[in-house]
Motif scaffolding. Structure first.
Motif, PDB file in Angstrom:
ATOM      1  N   ILE A  42       0.731  -1.082  -0.054  1.00  0.00           N
ATOM      2  CA  ILE A  42      -0.318  -0.288   0.025  1.00  0.00           C
ATOM      3  C   ILE A  42       0.653   1.092   0.109  1.00  0.00           C
ATOM      4  CG2 ILE A  42      -1.670   0.845   1.598  1.00  0.00           C
ATOM      5  CD1 ILE A  42      -3.225  -1.345   2.350  1.00  0.00           C
ATOM      6  N   GLY A  43       2.051   0.994   0.632  1.00  0.00           N
ATOM      7  CA  GLY A  43       3.202   2.437   0.943  1.00  0.00           C
ATOM      8  C   GLY A  43       3.350   3.212  -0.517  1.00  0.00           C
ATOM      9  N   SER A  44       3.897   1.614  -1.034  1.00  0.00           N
ATOM     10  CA  SER A  44       4.130   2.328  -2.574  1.00  0.00           C
ATOM     11  C   SER A  44       3.254   2.652  -3.730  1.00  0.00           C
ATOM     12  CB  SER A  44       4.916   0.445  -3.071  1.00  0.00           C
ATOM     13  OG  SER A  44       5.402  -0.465  -2.411  1.00  0.00           O
ATOM     14  N   MET A  45       2.095   1.976  -3.695  1.00  0.00           N
ATOM     15  CA  MET A  45       1.250   2.556  -4.076  1.00  0.00           C
ATOM     16  C   MET A  45       0.874   3.784  -3.457  1.00  0.00           C
ATOM     17  SD  MET A  45      -2.006  -0.303  -5.009  1.00  0.00           S
ATOM     18  CE  MET A  45      -2.159  -0.452  -3.037  1.00  0.00           C
ATOM     19  N   LEU A  46       1.036   4.674  -3.111  1.00  0.00           N
ATOM     20  CA  LEU A  46       0.958   5.741  -1.966  1.00  0.00           C
ATOM     21  C   LEU A  46       1.774   6.653  -2.572  1.00  0.00           C
ATOM     22  CD1 LEU A  46      -0.466   5.459   1.098  1.00  0.00           C
ATOM     23  CD2 LEU A  46      -1.612   5.955  -0.840  1.00  0.00           C
ATOM     24  N   ILE A  47       3.197   6.260  -2.303  1.00  0.00           N
ATOM     25  CA  ILE A  47       4.734   6.879  -3.391  1.00  0.00           C
ATOM     26  C   ILE A  47       4.018   7.010  -4.376  1.00  0.00           C
ATOM     27  CG2 ILE A  47       7.188   6.373  -3.837  1.00  0.00           C
ATOM     28  CD1 ILE A  47       7.421   5.666  -1.010  1.00  0.00           C
ATOM     29  N   ILE A  48       3.857   5.689  -5.227  1.00  0.00           N
ATOM     30  CA  ILE A  48       3.777   6.328  -6.762  1.00  0.00           C
ATOM     31  C   ILE A  48       3.255   7.340  -7.660  1.00  0.00           C
ATOM     32  CG2 ILE A  48       3.938   5.672  -9.367  1.00  0.00           C
ATOM     33  CD1 ILE A  48       6.827   5.264  -7.079  1.00  0.00           C
ATOM     34  N   GLY A  49       1.628   6.763  -6.730  1.00  0.00           N
ATOM     35  CA  GLY A  49       0.781   8.140  -7.165  1.00  0.00           C
ATOM     36  C   GLY A  49      -0.525   6.800  -7.639  1.00  0.00           C
ATOM     37  N   LEU A  50      -1.296   7.044  -7.288  1.00  0.00           N
ATOM     38  CA  LEU A  50      -2.534   5.759  -7.896  1.00  0.00           C
ATOM     39  C   LEU A  50      -2.881   5.794  -8.750  1.00  0.00           C
ATOM     40  CD1 LEU A  50      -5.389   5.716  -4.807  1.00  0.00           C
ATOM     41  CD2 LEU A  50      -3.270   4.172  -5.346  1.00  0.00           C
ATOM     42  N   ASN A  51      -2.673   7.732  -9.305  1.00  0.00           N
ATOM     43  CA  ASN A  51      -2.824   7.513 -11.488  1.00  0.00           C
ATOM     44  C   ASN A  51      -2.012   6.874 -11.553  1.00  0.00           C
ATOM     45  OD1 ASN A  51      -1.480   9.698  -9.913  1.00  0.00           O
ATOM     46  ND2 ASN A  51      -1.351  10.817 -11.583  1.00  0.00           N
ATOM     47  N   ASN A  52      -0.702   6.903 -11.658  1.00  0.00           N
ATOM     48  CA  ASN A  52       0.072   6.412 -12.280  1.00  0.00           C
ATOM     49  C   ASN A  52      -0.256   4.825 -12.543  1.00  0.00           C
ATOM     50  OD1 ASN A  52       1.453   8.225 -12.290  1.00  0.00           O
ATOM     51  ND2 ASN A  52       3.111   8.662 -11.092  1.00  0.00           N
ATOM     52  N   PHE A  53      -1.119   3.748 -11.861  1.00  0.00           N
ATOM     53  CA  PHE A  53      -0.487   3.181 -11.625  1.00  0.00           C
ATOM     54  C   PHE A  53      -2.150   2.548 -12.994  1.00  0.00           C
ATOM     55  CE2 PHE A  53       0.985   2.797  -8.043  1.00  0.00           C
ATOM     56  CZ  PHE A  53       2.028   1.570  -7.979  1.00  0.00           C
ATOM     57  N   MET A  54      -2.834   3.390 -13.376  1.00  0.00           N
ATOM     58  CA  MET A  54      -3.994   3.236 -14.011  1.00  0.00           C
ATOM     59  C   MET A  54      -3.828   3.972 -15.685  1.00  0.00           C
ATOM     60  SD  MET A  54      -6.370   2.849 -12.019  1.00  0.00           S
ATOM     61  CE  MET A  54      -6.798   3.669 -10.191  1.00  0.00           C
ATOM     62  N   SER A  55      -2.204   4.237 -15.650  1.00  0.00           N
ATOM     63  CA  SER A  55      -1.807   4.111 -17.014  1.00  0.00           C
ATOM     64  C   SER A  55      -0.471   3.478 -16.844  1.00  0.00           C
ATOM     65  CB  SER A  55      -1.886   6.254 -17.314  1.00  0.00           C
ATOM     66  OG  SER A  55      -0.669   6.126 -18.649  1.00  0.00           O
ATOM     67  N   LEU A  56      -0.571   2.566 -18.468  1.00  0.00           N
ATOM     68  CA  LEU A  56       0.931   2.220 -18.108  1.00  0.00           C
ATOM     69  C   LEU A  56       2.133   3.027 -18.852  1.00  0.00           C
ATOM     70  CD1 LEU A  56       2.380  -0.806 -18.723  1.00  0.00           C
ATOM     71  CD2 LEU A  56       1.363  -0.805 -21.089  1.00  0.00           C
ATOM     72  N   SER A  57       2.100   3.774 -19.601  1.00  0.00           N
ATOM     73  CA  SER A  57       3.057   4.469 -19.689  1.00  0.00           C
ATOM     74  C   SER A  57       3.564   5.384 -18.737  1.00  0.00           C
ATOM     75  CB  SER A  57       2.619   5.468 -21.063  1.00  0.00           C
ATOM     76  OG  SER A  57       1.470   6.518 -20.767  1.00  0.00           O
ATOM     77  N   GLU A  58       2.252   5.823 -17.789  1.00  0.00           N
ATOM     78  CA  GLU A  58       3.177   6.702 -16.874  1.00  0.00           C
ATOM     79  C   GLU A  58       3.823   5.774 -15.982  1.00  0.00           C
ATOM     80  OE1 GLU A  58       2.976  10.176 -16.291  1.00  0.00           O
ATOM     81  OE2 GLU A  58       2.359  10.632 -18.729  1.00  0.00           O
ATOM     82  N   PHE A  59       3.211   4.570 -16.123  1.00  0.00           N
ATOM     83  CA  PHE A  59       3.714   3.563 -14.552  1.00  0.00           C
ATOM     84  C   PHE A  59       5.419   3.133 -14.980  1.00  0.00           C
ATOM     85  CE2 PHE A  59       4.505  -0.815 -13.054  1.00  0.00           C
ATOM     86  CZ  PHE A  59       4.108  -0.630 -12.043  1.00  0.00           C
TER      87      PHE A  59
END
Length: 299
Positions: free
Chosen positions: A130-147
């Motif tokens: 959960i900490g990793s997702m918060l660090i990167i930003g949940l919105n970045n997990f929605m877009s493969l290119s941004e991720f």
């Protein structure tokens, strides 16, 4: 209490914490930087190994040498991926994800070494995720290119290969720390040589070279010497606590010198990750990291 050993370990961890700051000022990509780091470390640690006479008392075992060579491949890939993460994201974020390695050791131990996975370990793993997702930003997990652009993959790979390094090193008991590290860095020179673009070293400034040589002789050579010289005189629990000086210094330097300021969610993610790691090490008392494991928790 060995005050001298405590000071040495604290200084080594504080210096390790500044490696990200040095990296962003070297002016060379990850592969070339790790190559120079391996050369400097091999020269420095090889020299210390000879001066201390450790080469005369080594116990050489064919199986351990093969494991050490494999460990060398893992640690070099770990360094390359970590420095590539520094190129794509802030040092604070990369270091936070990188320090997930102990959690991966726990998971791999359960999967491949048939070690029992406790409820506490599962909670710690979930907390770090959960900490990793918060660090990167949940919105970045929605877009493969941004991720992919976030640098998360590089930081995660660095943590994975760090975990592979720790797991492999657990099986090496006869070689001294100097011999182990000397072989690892020599392996790094050999495997990276075909991939190094030497033209990238042309036109570098004196400042660039000072930072490059600093990562090699200071962060790898001198610091490894301080680290290995100190942990033999300290308890496992004290070593485990002082190891946390590394990420704290890295995050503080990132904020003070590189103007990084984490968002509220990123701060929460960093707290969750280190909370999960701390919980993993200290709460399940029967599962505390032994000294042979802790000695490898360095970048």
């Amino acid at each position: 209490m060995n005050i001298s050993a405590i000071i040495k370990l604290t200084v080594s961890m504080a210096l390790f914490g500044s490696i990200g700051f040095f990296t962003v000022h070297t002016g060379v990509p990850a592969t070339e930087l790790v190559f120079i780091r391996c050369i400097c470390a091999t020269l420095f640690l090889g020299g210390m190994w000879l001066i201390t006479g450790g080469h005369k008392t080594e116990i050489w075992d064919k199986k351990e040498i093969l494991r050490t060579l494999l460990c060398g491949v893992f640690i070099v890939l770990n360094w390359v991926f970590l420095f590539k993460a520094f190129e794509e994201m802030s040092i604070s974020i990369a270091i936070s994800i990188y320090n997930l390695a102990p959690i991966f050791v726990l998971i791999f131990g359960a999967l491949f070494l048939k070690e029992k996975m406790t409820i506490q370990a599962l909670l710690a793993t979930l907390t770090c995720f959960i900490g990793s997702m918060l660090i990167i930003g949940l919105n970045n997990f929605m877009s493969l290119s941004e991720f992919m652009k976030s640098g998360f993959i590089w930081a995660l790979l660095s943590a994975l290969f760090y975990a592979f390094t720790m797991l492999t090193s657990k099986t090496i008991t006869n070689l001294s720390s100097y011999a182990l590290t000397y072989i690892q860095t020599t392996v790094g020179i050999i495997i990276l040589l075909p991939f190094v673009n030497f033209s990238l070293f042309e036109g570098l400034t004196t400042t660039n070279w000072l930072y490059i040589l600093g990562t090699g002789f200071i962060h790898t050579g001198f610091v490894y010497y301080l680290f290995f010289d100190s942990i033999r005189s300290l308890s496992t629990i004290l070593v485990s606590v002082l190891v946390f000086v590394d990420p704290v210094v890295a995050i503080l330097l990132d904020m003070l010198l590189l103007d990084f300021m984490p968002s509220f969610m990123q701060t929460g993610g960093i707290v969750l990750i280190f909370g999960g790691i701390f919980y993993t090490i200290y709460v399940p008392k029967k599962k505390r990291v032994p000294q042979t494991d802790v000695k490898e928790i360095i970048p």
